[in-house]
Enzyme design. Structure first.
Site, mmCIF file in Angstrom:
data_model
loop_
_atom_site.group_PDB
_atom_site.id
_atom_site.type_symbol
_atom_site.label_atom_id
_atom_site.label_comp_id
_atom_site.label_asym_id
_atom_site.label_seq_id
_atom_site.Cartn_x
_atom_site.Cartn_y
_atom_site.Cartn_z
ATOM 1 C CB CYS A 86 -0.986 -0.035 1.172
ATOM 2 S SG CYS A 86 -2.343 1.165 0.978
ATOM 3 C CG HIS A 170 -3.690 -3.218 3.083
ATOM 4 N ND1 HIS A 170 -2.596 -2.900 3.858
ATOM 5 C CD2 HIS A 170 -4.214 -2.048 2.644
ATOM 6 C CE1 HIS A 170 -2.455 -1.591 3.892
ATOM 7 N NE2 HIS A 170 -3.406 -1.041 3.163
ATOM 8 C CD GLU A 172 -1.099 -5.720 5.288
ATOM 9 O OE1 GLU A 172 -1.185 -4.512 5.576
ATOM 10 O OE2 GLU A 172 -1.120 -6.139 4.108
#
Length: 238
Positions: A86, A170, A172
Site C-alpha cells: 500500500c 493489503h 496482510e
C-alpha cells in the site's frame, strides 16, 4: 539454515495492527523500525526489507518521509529484496523513479484485482483474486524499468523492478484490521459508504482474500534463494 532477517519499516502511525499482521504472515525474524518517528536502519545488512501501509501520502511535506524513500532506494540499489505494501508500494515506486498522485475516487473494501502476466511473487494465485484495498493515492507512473504485475479499474496494484515488488492492496489484513481501518474513514467517506463496506467485511470475504497471502511465502522463498546464491558465490570467491 538460519532464519531470514527482514527490516520491517513500519509507517503506520498506530502500528499495533500492522505489527501483528506482518509478524503473523512473514516467516522471518523481523527487526522493526518506527519510520514515522524517523527511525530507520543504519545499514542494509538484512535479507530483505518490508515497507508497510500508512495513512500518510508519500508526497506530503513531512520530515520522516524523504529519509524513508532514500533508504528504500539504498536497499534496492544494494540488491536487497524489497516488498512494499500500500503506502510502501507507493514509497517504493517513488524511490525507483516512479510517481504517485491522489486519486479522484477512494478505493476501499474487498475488491477484485487482475494479474498481468506471470511472476514468482504471484505463484499459486489466480489470474483474478480478491484483496482488501484502502487508498486514495495511486502509482500513476511506474519506475522506468518496472513491470506491471496487477491492476484493476482503480489503477496499478502491483509491479516489479529487479528484486523489488510493490502491491497496492493489503494481503496482510485480518477481519479486525479491515473493520478498524474502515471505521476510521467515516469523516472522509461518510457514514453511508462506510456502513456499506462494513457489511461486506465478512469471514467469507476474508477467506476468499486469503489466497493472496501466499505472496508473503513467495517473497520469503525468493529472499532465501537469493541469500543462498550470494553465499555460494562468496564461498566460490574465497
Amino acid at each position: 539454515m538460519t532464519r531470514l532477517r527482514f527490516a520491517l519499516l513500519n509507517a503506520a502511525h498506530d502500528g499495533a495492527n500492522t505489527r501483528r499482521n506482518f509478524r503473523r504472515e512473514l516467516d522471518a525474524d523481523l527487526v522493526e523500525f518506527d519510520a514515522t518517528g524517523g527511525h530507520l536502519p543504519a545499514d542494509t545488512d538484512f535479507d530483505g526489507v518490508v515497507v508497510t501501509g500508512s495513512r500518510s501520502s508519500v508526497y506530503w511535506d513531512e520530515e520522516w518521509i524523504p529519509p524513508l524513500v532514500d533508504y528504500v532506494a539504498e536497499a534496492a540499489d544494494a540488491g536487497l529484496p524489497v516488498l512494499g505494501v500500500c503506502y510502501g508500494h507507493q514509497v517504493l515506486a517513488e524511490a525507483l523513479g516512479g510517481r504517485v498522485a491522489g486519486m479522484d475516487e477512494f478505493e476501499i473494501g474487498y475488491n477484485v484485482v487482475r494479474r498481468r502476466g506471470d511472476d514468482e511473487l504471484f505463484d499459486g494465485i489466480d489470474e483474478e483474486f480478491m484483496a482488501f484495498t484502502t487508498h486514495g493515492d495511486a502509482v500513476v507512473e511506474l519506475p522506468p524499468t518496472a513491470t506491471l504485475l496487477a491492476e484493476n479499474d482503480h489503477g496499478v496494484h502491483a509491479f516489479r523492478d529487479g528484486h523489488c515488488w510493490g502491491v497496492q492492496f493489503h494481503p496482510e489484513y485480518d477481519v479486525d484490521t479491515a473493520r478498524e481501518v474502515t471505521e476510521g474513514k467515516r469523516e472522509r467517506l461518510g457514514d453511508a459508504r462506510v456502513d456499506a463496506v462494513l457489511e461486506e467485511i465478512t469471514s467469507e470475504a476474508h477467506d476468499a482474500a486469503c489466497e493472496v497471502k501466499g505472496l508473503f511465502d513467495n517473497f520469503a522463498e525468493y529472499a532465501q534463494r537469493l541469500r543462498a546464491d550470494r553465499t555460494s558465490r562468496a564461498a566460490a570467491d574465497d
